[in-house]
Motif scaffolding. Sequence first.
Motif, short mmCIF file in Angstrom:
data_model
loop_
_atom_site.label_atom_id
_atom_site.label_comp_id
_atom_site.label_asym_id
_atom_site.label_seq_id
_atom_site.Cartn_x
_atom_site.Cartn_y
_atom_site.Cartn_z
N LEU A 164 -2.05 -2.85 90.39
CA LEU A 164 -1.19 -3.53 89.43
C LEU A 164 -1.40 -5.05 89.48
CD1 LEU A 164 2.13 -1.51 89.72
CD2 LEU A 164 0.56 -1.57 87.78
N ALA A 165 -1.55 -5.57 90.68
CA ALA A 165 -1.81 -7.00 90.80
C ALA A 165 -3.13 -7.34 90.12
CB ALA A 165 -1.84 -7.41 92.28
N GLY A 166 -4.12 -6.46 90.27
CA GLY A 166 -5.42 -6.65 89.62
C GLY A 166 -5.30 -6.59 88.10
N LEU A 167 -4.50 -5.64 87.64
CA LEU A 167 -4.26 -5.49 86.21
C LEU A 167 -3.64 -6.77 85.64
CD1 LEU A 167 -4.25 -3.25 83.91
CD2 LEU A 167 -1.86 -2.89 84.54
N CYS A 168 -2.66 -7.31 86.37
CA CYS A 168 -2.02 -8.55 85.92
C CYS A 168 -3.02 -9.70 85.94
CB CYS A 168 -0.83 -8.89 86.82
SG CYS A 168 0.54 -7.77 86.60
N GLN A 169 -3.88 -9.70 86.95
CA GLN A 169 -4.91 -10.73 87.04
C GLN A 169 -5.82 -10.68 85.81
OE1 GLN A 169 -5.12 -13.09 89.59
NE2 GLN A 169 -6.58 -13.98 88.13
N ALA A 170 -6.19 -9.44 85.42
CA ALA A 170 -7.08 -9.26 84.27
C ALA A 170 -6.43 -9.71 82.97
CB ALA A 170 -7.52 -7.81 84.18
N ASN A 171 -5.09 -9.61 82.91
CA ASN A 171 -4.37 -10.00 81.69
C ASN A 171 -3.55 -11.26 81.92
OD1 ASN A 171 -4.62 -7.52 79.74
ND2 ASN A 171 -4.29 -6.66 81.77
N ASN A 172 -4.00 -12.12 82.81
CA ASN A 172 -3.07 -13.12 83.36
C ASN A 172 -2.56 -14.18 82.37
OD1 ASN A 172 -4.62 -15.73 83.58
ND2 ASN A 172 -6.02 -14.38 84.66
N ARG A 173 -3.32 -14.50 81.34
CA ARG A 173 -2.90 -15.52 80.37
C ARG A 173 -2.35 -16.77 81.06
NH1 ARG A 173 0.91 -13.07 76.10
NH2 ARG A 173 0.77 -15.22 75.37
N GLY A 174 -3.09 -17.22 82.03
CA GLY A 174 -2.72 -18.47 82.69
C GLY A 174 -1.74 -18.31 83.84
N SER A 175 -1.33 -17.07 84.13
CA SER A 175 -0.39 -16.91 85.23
C SER A 175 -1.14 -16.71 86.55
CB SER A 175 0.55 -15.73 84.96
OG SER A 175 -0.18 -14.54 84.83
N GLN A 176 -0.38 -16.88 87.62
CA GLN A 176 -0.97 -16.83 88.95
C GLN A 176 -0.36 -15.63 89.69
OE1 GLN A 176 0.32 -20.15 91.25
NE2 GLN A 176 -0.88 -19.58 93.06
N ILE A 177 -1.22 -14.85 90.35
CA ILE A 177 -0.72 -13.66 91.05
C ILE A 177 -0.77 -13.94 92.56
CG2 ILE A 177 -0.99 -11.16 91.41
CD1 ILE A 177 -1.34 -12.52 88.16
N ILE A 178 0.34 -13.65 93.25
CA ILE A 178 0.40 -13.89 94.69
C ILE A 178 0.74 -12.59 95.41
CG2 ILE A 178 1.54 -15.20 96.52
CD1 ILE A 178 2.39 -17.04 94.01
N GLY A 179 -0.08 -12.24 96.39
CA GLY A 179 0.14 -11.00 97.12
C GLY A 179 -0.82 -9.93 96.67
N PRO A 180 -0.56 -8.66 96.94
CA PRO A 180 0.66 -8.12 97.50
C PRO A 180 0.79 -8.28 99.02
CG PRO A 180 -0.83 -6.37 96.73
CD PRO A 180 -1.52 -7.66 96.55
#
Length: 676
Positions: free
Chosen positions: A600-616
């Motif tokens: 899921l974190a990877g999925l968010c990364q792929a669709n990040n639109r400028g957002s930053q993913i931290i973790g898991p």
Amino acid sequence: MMRYANVIVDISHEAVDRPFTYIIPDELVMRCHPGTRVKIPFGKGNSSRLGYILELKDHPDVPVVKLKEIQEIVLSQDATESRLIELAYYIKEQFGSTMIDALKLVLPAKKEYRVRKSAVNAQTLTENIEDTYSEIILNDEQRAVVDDFTDEYDRGVRNTYLLFGITGSGKTEVYIELIRHVVESGRQAIMLIPEIGLTYQTVRRFKRYFGDRVAIMNSKLAAGERYAYYEQAKKREIDVIIGPRSALFTPFPDIGMIIMDEEHEGTYKSETMPRYHARDVAIKLASMHGGSVLLGSATPSVESYYHALAGDYKLYRLTHRATGAKLPEVEIVDLRAELKAGNRTMFSQRLQALLEETVGNGQQAMLFINRRGYAGFISCRACGKVIKCPHCDVSLSEHRSTGTLVCHYCGYETEKPKVCPECGSKYIMSFKAGTEQIEEGVKKMLPGVRTLRMDGDTTGRKDSAGAILAAFGRHEADVLIGTQMIVKGHDFPGVTLVGVLAADIGLGSGDYRAGERTFELLTQAAGRAGRGDMAGRVVIQTYQPEHYGIVHAAVQDYEGFYEEEIAYRDIGGYPPIKKIMAVLISDKDNDRAYLCAMNLAGLCQANNRGSQIIGPGKAGIGRINDNYRYVFYIKCDERKILTELKDIMEEWIEKNRDSDAIASKVAFDPEPMNPF
Ligand code: ADP
Ligand code: ZN
Ligand code: ZN
């Protein structure tokens, strides 16, 4: 004729969190409205389930042959509820809950109850309290606020206002005037107070102005009592309700204004689903009714002040104490120096001396310990060093089971050091002091002293918090000892000394809001001293005397604090600059839970639109009920992007679910940072 109803089924699970269409039988057509609680056949076995009607339709969205009939009406609702349903939908969307949980929040189940006069409740609260003030004339600052607001209100301007008034500046008087104005125009008002912030003085003042037209709702009211108030509100038998965050769901037909006192308080955020923040809901609700919102505080939340400076909220200020009383003199005591001087007690030399003097003079003192973030935080008694995460600039927390130190943001984990990495001292530990130990210490120091203690243990009984405060108000004790609950808004003219035993405990809670919370608590605590004729003194004991939260609180400099705090939020990418979503994944299988979180974190990364993913990383509680739990964070500029990512993740889980055990939850701008 509306012959079909979209019904939300009373099952709190994402999979059924959508409306199902039912046929309304002829005999029930007149009694079905949005909000009506009904019994319906549901699922494969057509077993009876409860649900709420969300909306009525004259044409169904699906072929009629497939539809089943509503079985019976459990509870009728009327038109007022349809607005609350709209509010529930907002809560679901904004705070990531299921619709059924949101509906249960805004539409409380009916319980039979003899309608008791609301006056009774307030009377018990105000019994034996001396009337210490006489009819008050607003000062120039108060007048200016009231005039500006009423002028805008009469011109039809609706706004969110932030009333930033120092402790004792007379905000309550302003609230009363504003509510009076709104009520005189024939509309209703909601006055929110933090969980335990309701003082006798406040109740008394409101009762004086609004008599039987005001209802006081405390959080310990039985469901039936609460419902009785709701019925009165619906029938316009009352104009004003005062209560904690749930008072927002009072079904008033026409809300002209919502006031939120002590708007910075953490209790305005619900810790259970739906995790709503009363501030956002209040603003939404007011806009639905064409009403205004006024947020009041001596220490506005960083969020609200940010909005005020950005022009989203209109800012009012009260800069003087209304009674003319001076702000207290605040001293910071360095506990590191005390340890060096061989003092291992909880009381510095200075605090001991002032306590003795105060009690000896027949005056009163309040001693206060901040229990927020009590568990886990590690610091050095000799040099004050706090062990921080190398990646997140927040303090690490001690994990009880493993004895390691972990970061609740990114999952970083390290061995607990044996000695201080800064100065080599072996006095590196979490601060252990409760109110009981403080009380014992005070009694040892001052034989014969009369003490009262107030914390979670002593306030379990209904109204016992009120009883303790009332006894202290009657000067039946010299020293009141307590947790943060004693600092909230209480006005005791006899108190000339306030001692904060370990101001920096809160700073170690591993939360980006720790500095703000500490500043708030210290400012509010200091504000308790010297409210009467006598000057007040405040002693702040701390291991970190140079921390900006402590330094600015000591001189009651909110703006100075805000500037440093907002800079820290900006650098760290924390709210209100960035929006954060925490995502929790849990599963019986540890690997599967971790893999899902990674995916899921990877999925968010792929669709990040400028957002930053931290973790898991591991959740605050790594395992519950044999479910392994992982959490990751998404930071970005816009709330909208977070909601979109949430939808993308939900879709992914639906498609890729190979186990029923896997579950996900989200929290927006979580408080505490690791809410799971
Ligand atoms: P706040 O909520 O801002 O901390 P309060 O509303 O509790 O302050 O007021 C503090 C004290 O000042 C109270 O005792 C109140 O009765 C008194 N007070 C408020 N307004 C006035 C005024 N205009 N003149 C004199 N006393 C006032
Ligand atoms: Zn050290
Ligand atoms: Zn970290």
